[in-house]
Design an enzyme around this catalytic site. Sequence first.
Site, PDB file in Angstrom:
ATOM      1  N   HIS A  28      -1.201   3.193   1.246  1.00  0.00           N
ATOM      2  CA  HIS A  28      -1.030   2.728   0.046  1.00  0.00           C
ATOM      3  C   HIS A  28      -1.128   4.036  -0.703  1.00  0.00           C
ATOM      4  O   HIS A  28      -2.278   4.808  -0.275  1.00  0.00           O
ATOM      5  CB  HIS A  28      -1.980   1.353  -0.697  1.00  0.00           C
ATOM      6  CG  HIS A  28      -2.116   0.992  -1.992  1.00  0.00           C
ATOM      7  ND1 HIS A  28      -0.638   0.713  -2.267  1.00  0.00           N
ATOM      8  CD2 HIS A  28      -2.551   1.794  -2.778  1.00  0.00           C
ATOM      9  CE1 HIS A  28      -0.557   0.664  -3.776  1.00  0.00           C
ATOM     10  NE2 HIS A  28      -1.406   1.611  -3.705  1.00  0.00           N
ATOM     11  N   CYS A 103       4.958   1.120  -0.908  1.00  0.00           N
ATOM     12  CA  CYS A 103       4.129   1.690  -2.546  1.00  0.00           C
ATOM     13  C   CYS A 103       4.625   3.249  -2.510  1.00  0.00           C
ATOM     14  O   CYS A 103       4.641   4.279  -3.325  1.00  0.00           O
ATOM     15  CB  CYS A 103       2.891   1.238  -2.330  1.00  0.00           C
ATOM     16  SG  CYS A 103       2.018   1.537  -0.550  1.00  0.00           S
TER      17      CYS A 103
END
Length: 175
Positions: A28, A103
């Site tokens: 992430h 992301c």
Amino acid sequence: MTRVVLNVYDLADTYNSWTYWCGVGVFHSGVEVYGVEYAFGGHDLDISGVFATSPKDAPGPVVYRESVVVGETSASPEEVQQIVQRLGDKFRGTSYHLLQRNCNHFSDMLCERLTGHQAPLWINRLASWAVMLHCLLPPGWVPPLHPPSIQPSLENEAKHRTEEWQSLLTEQAQR
């Protein structure tokens, strides 16, 4: 000028502990600028999926790994907010896709808009490989891929640039 930093988190700590050194992993990421970290996540509403957090404090089951300085930006805090809001129009909660719009895609685009430099390729390398090898993976492992398409916002951007170019050519011809 202020620094633009990419904060990277492990989504699969056990897996990443041995794959990271091979240049892949399940990550992430968020972009830190002016003391705020911006990231993207999916949800069921057709509104922006972009959110802001405290730096190095991403929500959810993630473990902070490292920060990478991507570059510097001359954009003011207000201009950064405007850029993030415009990206929020493109990165809607319902548009999230594990492999094609995650992301890391958002972080890469925000880094490029702010600094002119892309995020390091390794943050999304595994997703890129999975897209290329999608047909070899068991169907339940990854969501179906979406065919590439031009988005209306990109069409408008291309139209605007064409109009600017034609205007410049007209000005040059008049001289």
